[in-house]
Design an enzyme around this catalytic site. Structure first.
Site, short mmCIF file in Angstrom:
data_model
loop_
_atom_site.label_atom_id
_atom_site.label_comp_id
_atom_site.label_asym_id
_atom_site.label_seq_id
_atom_site.Cartn_x
_atom_site.Cartn_y
_atom_site.Cartn_z
N HIS A 272 0.84 -1.20 0.00
CA HIS A 272 0.00 0.00 0.00
C HIS A 272 0.88 1.26 0.00
O HIS A 272 0.71 2.15 -0.84
CB HIS A 272 -0.92 -0.03 1.22
N GLU A 273 1.82 1.31 0.93
CA GLU A 273 2.67 2.50 1.02
C GLU A 273 3.58 2.61 -0.20
O GLU A 273 3.88 3.72 -0.65
CB GLU A 273 3.49 2.48 2.33
N HIS A 276 1.75 4.53 -2.77
CA HIS A 276 1.84 5.98 -2.54
C HIS A 276 3.23 6.49 -2.96
O HIS A 276 3.35 7.54 -3.59
CB HIS A 276 1.65 6.28 -1.05
N GLU A 302 -4.70 7.80 -3.08
CA GLU A 302 -5.19 6.51 -2.57
C GLU A 302 -5.45 5.54 -3.73
O GLU A 302 -5.34 4.32 -3.56
CB GLU A 302 -6.45 6.75 -1.74
ZN ZN Z 1 -3.24 5.15 1.77
#
Ligand code: ZN
Length: 522
Positions: A272-273, A276, A302
């Site tokens: 997830h990170e 980003h 996101e």
């Molecule tokens: Zn996030």
């Protein structure tokens, strides 16, 4: 005598440096700082942030912005985005800024106590203060939106206020259109979750075993690099709450947390990170040290994290490639297990009380109920005292479970205590965007799952670099969607994905949809 644009760029670079320096201190606070340093660190960060704010909001900056009328696209975008930030930074009087800072400080303390004691009444007056200050902020900012959006912009009185709050996180978003997209989502998602709950549950014991922490770290980093995370310009450290932070385009860092008995938090948290971070690392280096060197909206940001976490990292093809390597990292936990069983284990759907622990599907029902409650609070059609009752009723209606305590209900999230109203919707907006982008990428590149089965991600990353990352804030989320899809935000691609994937996993035998959800733009 330097020209006006050079003066502006020099000042913006200086402001960026001050803010990046503050971000380094904040990163250190969450990772390595000894706990006894908290108070002096807060002062150091506050000083840097104040200097940055003063240098940015100075009168001469307003004068430069008024005089500038550049023609190249990049410089136009710089002036437009800086004007937007400048207007928002100067419209709120310092009395409001200090009142909000004080209210947040108190609300945060009260929230911690209230959550521990399961005592909403203790938090309620602070939440009321936060709502009032947000209404005041919205009243002050709404003329800006009217200016920016032109004659056709005619929201209801209540939505005009929520628009002004939402706009900070999702520039250009309209409350009524977000509500319509969310209504489509709810109409399809609630029955899907109910149908899944009626089926035999997927066995996820495989991910709840002893997973060596060093091996978790090594495997996560191996996958992060394979996805394209550039460690010459990034690194990962541990923190209680995972986050991504950037100190300019050339230093984008992520954090994760490890659970020795549960595979998912560190692994999917890392991906997830990384999503980003790939966005931030992919911004055109020419935009560094300007306000353009950032994600264009929280929703678009996101969309990148969810795309890599779910559409890539929770796909069958992904695990066909990585499972044998996972077995080498975790010989104890995964000996004799099959890739297919692991794929099923990481995709279990189960209605639950806590948003941050929710699965890929039910997550959005948590977001929907927060959006509805925030909207009603700002419209003053819901009293703060009635939040717990409204919360629990919606939990029952959407997820079929009622929290036994407010600590597991309306007190679970930190956002309101931090003064942030209008933030929650961006989580779901980002997920919807992620599937729209993925669909467009597959239209251009062909079936991406074939590449994933071979551990190849470069074509997808290059596509995202071209259409999303490199622009930074030069293009709005809506412009990016229009460019790749020819339309605006749309729940249909995500719903089709969710029904196909989870319909197969849970053996639902779903028919093709008769009524396609409508497209919306903002
Ligand atoms: Zn996030």
């Amino acid at each position: 005598m330097p020209d006006t644009l050079s003066l502006l760029k020099t000042r913006l670079a200086e402001v960026a440096d001050l803010n990046y320096a503050a971000a380094v201190l904040e990163w250190d606070q969450e990772t390595y700082m000894p706990p006894g340093a908290a108070e002096s660190r807060a002062q150091q960060v506050a000083t840097l942030r104040r200097l940055g704010h003063e240098r940015f909001t100075a009168d001469e900056v307003g004068g430069w912005l008024d005089r500038l009328n550049p023609s190249p696209e990049e410089e136009q975008a710089l002036v437009r985005v800086t004007q937007r930030d400048y207007a928002r930074a100067t419209l709120l009087p310092s009395a409001w800024v200090s009142a909000m800072a004080e209210a947040k400080g108190r609300a945060l303390e009260a929230w911690k106590t209230a959550r521990e004691a399961n005592d909403f009444a203790h938090f309620a007056p602070h939440l009321q203060r936060i709502v009032d200050l947000n209404r005041e902020k919205a009243e002050r900012l709404r003329p800006l939106l009217a200016d920016e959006r032109g004659n056709t912009y005619a929201p209801t009185e209540a939505d005009a206020l929520y628009d002004a709050l939402l706009d900070e996180y999702e520039p250009g978003a309209h409350t009524t259109e977000v509500a319509a997209v969310f209504a489509d989502l709810q109409r399809h998602l609630v029955p899907l979750v109910e149908a899944i709950a009626a089926q035999p549950q997927l066995d996820d014991r495989l991910v709840h075993r002893a997973y060596d922490e060093d091996a978790q770290w090594a495997f996560g980093m191996q996958v992060a690099e394979a996805l394209g995370y550039d460690l010459r310009h990034g690194r990962q450290d541990r923190s209680a709450h995972p986050f991504t932070t950037s100190f300019g385009i050339r230093d984008v860092r992520i954090t994760t947390r490890l659970d020795p008995q549960f595979f998912n938090p560190a692994f999917f948290g890392t991906i997830h990170e990384v999503g980003h971070a790939l966005y931030e690392q992919g911004i055109d280096p020419a935009l560094d040290r300007t306000p353009l060197a950032d994600g264009t909206s929280l929703g678009m940001h996101e969309s990148q994290s969810r795309l890599w976490e779910n559409l890539v990292g929770r796909s069958r093809a992904f695990w066909m490639h990585w499972f044998p390597q996972a077995q080498r990292h975790f010989p104890g936990a995964l000996a004799g297990a099959k890739a297919e069983a692991f794929y099923r284990a990481v995709n279990r759907v189960e209605p639950s009380l806590i948003r941050v622990e929710a699965d890929e599907l039910t997550y959005h029902l948590h977001v929907l109920l927060r959006f509805e409650i925030e909207r009603a609070l700002i419209a003053e059609t819901l009293a703060v005292a009635d939040v717990p009752e409204a919360w629990n009723a919606k939990m029952e209606a959407y997820l079929g479970c009622t929290p036994a305590s407010d600590a597991d209900g309306c007190l679970q999230d930190i956002h309101w205590a931090l003064g942030a109203l209008g933030y929650f919707p961006t989580y779901t907006l980002g997920t919807l965007m992620s599937t729209q982008l993925f669909e467009a990428a597959e239209r251009d590149l062909g079936d991406l799952n074939e590449a994933f089965a071979e551990g190849t991600y470069r074509p997808l990353l290059d596509w995202l670099r071209t259409h999303v990352h490199r622009w930074g804030r030069m293009r709005s989320a809506n412009e990016i969607l229009r460019d790749v899809m020819g339309g605006g935000l749309d729940a249909a691609p995500w719903l089709a994905y969710a029904k196909a994937k989870f319909g197969a996993l849970y053996g639902l035998g779903l028919e093709a949809e008769g009524s396609k959800p409508q497209a919306h733009s903002f």
